[in-house]
Scaffold this motif. Structure first.
Motif, PDB file in Angstrom:
ATOM      1  N   PHE A  42      54.703  32.886  41.333  1.00 31.75           N
ATOM      2  CA  PHE A  42      53.689  33.325  42.292  1.00 31.75           C
ATOM      3  C   PHE A  42      52.308  33.026  41.706  1.00 31.75           C
ATOM      4  O   PHE A  42      52.032  33.364  40.551  1.00 31.75           O
ATOM      5  N   PRO A  43      51.401  32.422  42.487  1.00 30.81           N
ATOM      6  CA  PRO A  43      50.150  31.886  41.940  1.00 30.81           C
ATOM      7  C   PRO A  43      49.060  32.931  41.719  1.00 30.81           C
ATOM      8  O   PRO A  43      47.946  32.823  42.229  1.00 30.81           O
ATOM      9  N   VAL A  44      49.358  33.933  40.912  1.00 31.29           N
ATOM     10  CA  VAL A  44      48.403  35.023  40.695  1.00 31.29           C
ATOM     11  C   VAL A  44      47.473  34.721  39.518  1.00 31.29           C
ATOM     12  O   VAL A  44      47.869  34.077  38.537  1.00 31.29           O
ATOM     13  N   LYS A  45      46.243  35.162  39.648  1.00 31.20           N
ATOM     14  CA  LYS A  45      45.259  35.151  38.566  1.00 31.20           C
ATOM     15  C   LYS A  45      44.562  36.508  38.606  1.00 31.20           C
ATOM     16  O   LYS A  45      44.323  37.039  39.689  1.00 31.20           O
ATOM     17  N   PHE A  46      44.227  37.054  37.443  1.00 34.62           N
ATOM     18  CA  PHE A  46      43.673  38.402  37.377  1.00 34.62           C
ATOM     19  C   PHE A  46      42.206  38.375  36.949  1.00 34.62           C
ATOM     20  O   PHE A  46      41.827  37.641  36.034  1.00 34.62           O
ATOM     21  N   VAL A  47      41.401  39.220  37.604  1.00 36.89           N
ATOM     22  CA  VAL A  47      39.998  39.385  37.256  1.00 36.89           C
ATOM     23  C   VAL A  47      39.772  40.829  36.824  1.00 36.89           C
ATOM     24  O   VAL A  47      40.121  41.761  37.553  1.00 36.89           O
ATOM     25  N   ARG A  48      39.203  41.011  35.651  1.00 35.17           N
ATOM     26  CA  ARG A  48      38.785  42.339  35.193  1.00 35.17           C
ATOM     27  C   ARG A  48      37.328  42.235  34.771  1.00 35.17           C
ATOM     28  O   ARG A  48      37.021  41.590  33.764  1.00 35.17           O
ATOM     29  N   SER A  49      36.460  42.845  35.530  1.00 34.57           N
ATOM     30  CA  SER A  49      35.029  42.711  35.267  1.00 34.57           C
ATOM     31  C   SER A  49      34.444  44.015  34.742  1.00 34.57           C
ATOM     32  O   SER A  49      35.018  45.095  34.906  1.00 34.57           O
ATOM     33  N   SER A  50      33.289  43.893  34.146  1.00 33.33           N
ATOM     34  CA  SER A  50      32.534  45.062  33.722  1.00 33.33           C
ATOM     35  C   SER A  50      32.057  45.809  34.961  1.00 33.33           C
ATOM     36  O   SER A  50      32.328  45.414  36.097  1.00 33.33           O
ATOM     37  N   ASN A  51      31.316  46.881  34.771  1.00 36.80           N
ATOM     38  CA  ASN A  51      30.690  47.556  35.900  1.00 36.80           C
ATOM     39  C   ASN A  51      29.775  46.571  36.623  1.00 36.80           C
ATOM     40  O   ASN A  51      29.035  45.816  35.988  1.00 36.80           O
ATOM     41  N   VAL A  52      29.832  46.573  37.929  1.00 40.02           N
ATOM     42  CA  VAL A  52      29.006  45.663  38.715  1.00 40.02           C
ATOM     43  C   VAL A  52      27.887  46.444  39.395  1.00 40.02           C
ATOM     44  O   VAL A  52      27.982  47.662  39.586  1.00 40.02           O
ATOM     45  N   TYR A  53      26.816  45.732  39.758  1.00 44.01           N
ATOM     46  CA  TYR A  53      25.707  46.372  40.448  1.00 44.01           C
ATOM     47  C   TYR A  53      24.927  45.315  41.210  1.00 44.01           C
ATOM     48  O   TYR A  53      25.113  44.110  41.012  1.00 44.01           O
ATOM     49  N   GLY A  54      24.034  45.787  42.084  1.00 44.81           N
ATOM     50  CA  GLY A  54      23.180  44.879  42.838  1.00 44.81           C
ATOM     51  C   GLY A  54      22.908  45.437  44.223  1.00 44.81           C
ATOM     52  O   GLY A  54      23.374  46.535  44.578  1.00 44.81           O
ATOM     53  N   PRO A  55      22.154  44.720  45.036  1.00 43.03           N
ATOM     54  CA  PRO A  55      21.874  45.153  46.409  1.00 43.03           C
ATOM     55  C   PRO A  55      23.171  45.355  47.189  1.00 43.03           C
ATOM     56  O   PRO A  55      24.152  44.638  46.986  1.00 43.03           O
ATOM     57  N   CYS A  56      23.177  46.334  48.056  1.00 41.01           N
ATOM     58  CA  CYS A  56      24.295  46.625  48.976  1.00 41.01           C
ATOM     59  C   CYS A  56      25.426  47.435  48.349  1.00 41.01           C
ATOM     60  O   CYS A  56      26.459  47.648  48.977  1.00 41.01           O
ATOM     61  N   GLN A  57      25.235  47.950  47.131  1.00 42.22           N
ATOM     62  CA  GLN A  57      26.302  48.714  46.491  1.00 42.22           C
ATOM     63  C   GLN A  57      26.462  50.097  47.112  1.00 42.22           C
ATOM     64  O   GLN A  57      25.524  50.665  47.676  1.00 42.22           O
TER      65      GLN A  57
END
Length: 328
Positions: free
Chosen positions: A169-184
């Motif tokens: 199954f063509p899965v890829k994983f993303v684990r990001s730091s805390n995100v921020y910006g306009p529209c949060q």
């Protein structure tokens, strides 16, 4: 090429929709809530908005509809942002979090796991699956979650990994730091602080704001997610991060400067939140080396952009609730 964004109303999902439209893709969005006010959906101002189509589907109950949509439209690329993402509420509503963050997804995956036209299933995970780690976090770390939210996300990651090993199954994983910006979402620390300070009120800092985390600007995150879709390796985890730690205390001090407030008069200290890991030092060296991605936006510029969004929409935002509201 059509791309499906599950959880397109979310902060990260809506920003990715905007990024995909900018890059010439046709995009289909799915969320269990109807589309929010336009000020929370950056793609609403995109000149290619006609290339976006929205479906008000709930992953918990509309799996058959979503599966049929993917099959009928022959959607090759899927980004999955859908999740209940608040740590504190997960202790009070663990069953809801496991249903929304794990079981509902497994039901959908059982319907689509053998679709041979799928090229990418990008799972938006979280570094919180690692739990409390005192050192720099790398993609090969074991899971050691501290909350039902984190463990429910980790459970789905493990299931997806078995699909990759068993069915390719063509899965890829993303684990990001805390995100921020306009529209949060307004319950997050940065927009919440900006609004509270503009209202001449005080913000409560859990644990005195001693926790140290990394904050990465949302536009950089979306660039990274798109890069992973194009060139990431299947079955791999990728961290997205600026690699620059900052304490919540220092972050709020920066926000005070934008609003012309004195830090000592603008905050009050409360107990640490249950289940909160106090240290998230996430390394993105892997994606920087393999895919040539790097976070570009300086924290001061990112905060300025967020402040401008809050200031421009303040008359509307100040009327809204600033605390997380749990939905079953």
């Amino acid at each position: 090429m059509k791309i499906l964004v599950i959880g397109s109303n979310s902060f990260s999902g809506s920003n990715l929709v905007n990024k995909l439209l900018d890059n010439g893709y046709d995009v289909i969005g799915i969320s269990r809530s109807k589309e929010y006010n336009d000020i929370f959906l950056p793609y609403k101002k995109n000149p290619r908005l006609k290339n976006f189509k929205f479906y008000n589907y709930n992953l918990n109950v509309d799996n058959n509809k979503i599966g049929s949509l993917i099959k009928n439209e022959k959607i090759k690329n899927i980004f999955n942002f859908a999740a209940q993402g608040e740590v504190r509420s997960s202790f009070y509503f663990p069953l809801n979090h496991y249903q929304s963050n794990c079981m509902s997804h497994i039901n959908l995956l059982e319907k689509i796991k053998n679709f041979d036209f799928l090229d990418n299933y990008i799972q938006i995970s979280t570094p919180e699956v690692y739990g409390a780690v005192k050192n720099v976090m790398y993609e090969n770390f074991n899971m050691n979650p501290s909350s039902p939210y984190a463990s429910s996300k980790g459970a789905l990651d493990l299931y997806l990994l078995t699909l990759f090993k068993t069915y390719k199954f063509p899965v890829k994983f993303v684990r990001s730091s805390n995100v921020y910006g306009p529209c949060q979402q307004l319950y997050r620390i940065i927009p919440k602080s900006l609004i509270i300070f503009l209202m001449n009120k005080k913000i409560l800092l859990d644990g005195g704001g001693k926790s140290k985390k990394i904050y990465t600007y949302i536009d950089d995150i979306s660039d990274g997610e798109l890069s992973i879709m194009k060139n990431g390796k299947y079955g791999e985890i990728y961290h997205l991060s600026t690699n620059k730690l900052i304490s919540i205390n220092k972050l709020v001090k920066k926000i005070c400067k934008f609003t012309g407030k004195k830090f000592e008069k603008s905050v009050k200290t409360g107990p640490e939140r249950i289940g909160q890991d106090k240290y998230y030092n996430i390394s993105s060296k892997k994606i920087e080396k393999q895919l040539n991605w790097k976070a570009k936006t300086d924290i001061d510029l990112g905060l300025m952009n967020t402040y401008k969004w809050v200031y421009d929409n303040f008359n509307y935002l100040k009327k809204m609730k600033l605390d997380y509201i749990h939905k079953e």
